[in-house]
Design an enzyme around this catalytic site. Structure first.
Site: not given
Length: 192
Positions: A10-11
């Site tokens: 996930v960023s």
């Protein structure tokens, strides 16, 4: 048959990787063989948990990801990784690539992966182009580009106060400073 090594990313730290983890576990990846990067951009070629996942791969193993964008943004990086895995005797499996499950250990899967990697990069470049075009248009039209608002010194607020006291409309003085009339009055009140 080798092990399935799962990777999720996930960023931002605020995002959850739960859905990816569930999909990887459902695909047969053991929890012990699951690596998750939190708050790491896909634009970076190297990521801490991703590097550990790659190090855990042996001949006959398969790296499993949920979608292509979890792997990266650059076609070159994705294709280099696919070649690196192939040379090491490992495969790459993407659970949802164009609605299908693609495994690079087969010639067809490898070809589909190559095409989809190129399309993913093209999509990213089109988005960048649109954003750049939008910013250019807003900038040339004098539009607001967002970002941090300017901080005004007490001296600037005193000068604005003098203008208002000299008869300039407060709304015009505030507009020239890039703030609301209410904000201007609040700032003037804090100087007293």
């Amino acid at each position: 048959m080798g092990k399935l090594i799962g990777y999720a990313r996930v960023s931002t730290r605020n995002q959850s990787a739960d859905r990816q983890v569930d999909d990887l576990l459902s695909a047969g990846v053991r929890r012990d063989d699951l690596y998750v990067d939190h708050g790491v951009s896909g634009a970076r070629a190297r990521r801490p948990q991703f590097d550990l996942a790659l190090a855990a791969l042996h001949v006959g193993d398969t790296l499993v990801i949920t979608t292509l964008d979890r792997l990266g943004r650059s076609t070159v990086n994705m294709l280099t990784l696919a070649d690196e895995l192939k040379n090491r005797g490992a495969a790459l499996r993407v659970l949802n690539l164009g609605g299908a499950n693609v495994d690079t250990s087969s010639p067809t899967g490898s070809m589909v992966f190559t095409v989809m990697a190129a399309l993913a990069q093209m999509e990213l470049e089109i988005k960048r182009e649109r954003i750049t075009d939008s910013v250019t248009k807003r900038r040339s039209a004098g539009g607001d580009l967002g970002g941090r608002r300017p901080v005004f010194t007490d001296s600037q607020i005193r000068n604005a106060q003098r203008l208002v006291e000299a008869g300039e409309p407060a709304s015009q003085v505030a507009r020239d400073l890039g703030m609301s009339r209410a904000t201007l009055y609040r700032r003037i009140a804090t100087l007293s």
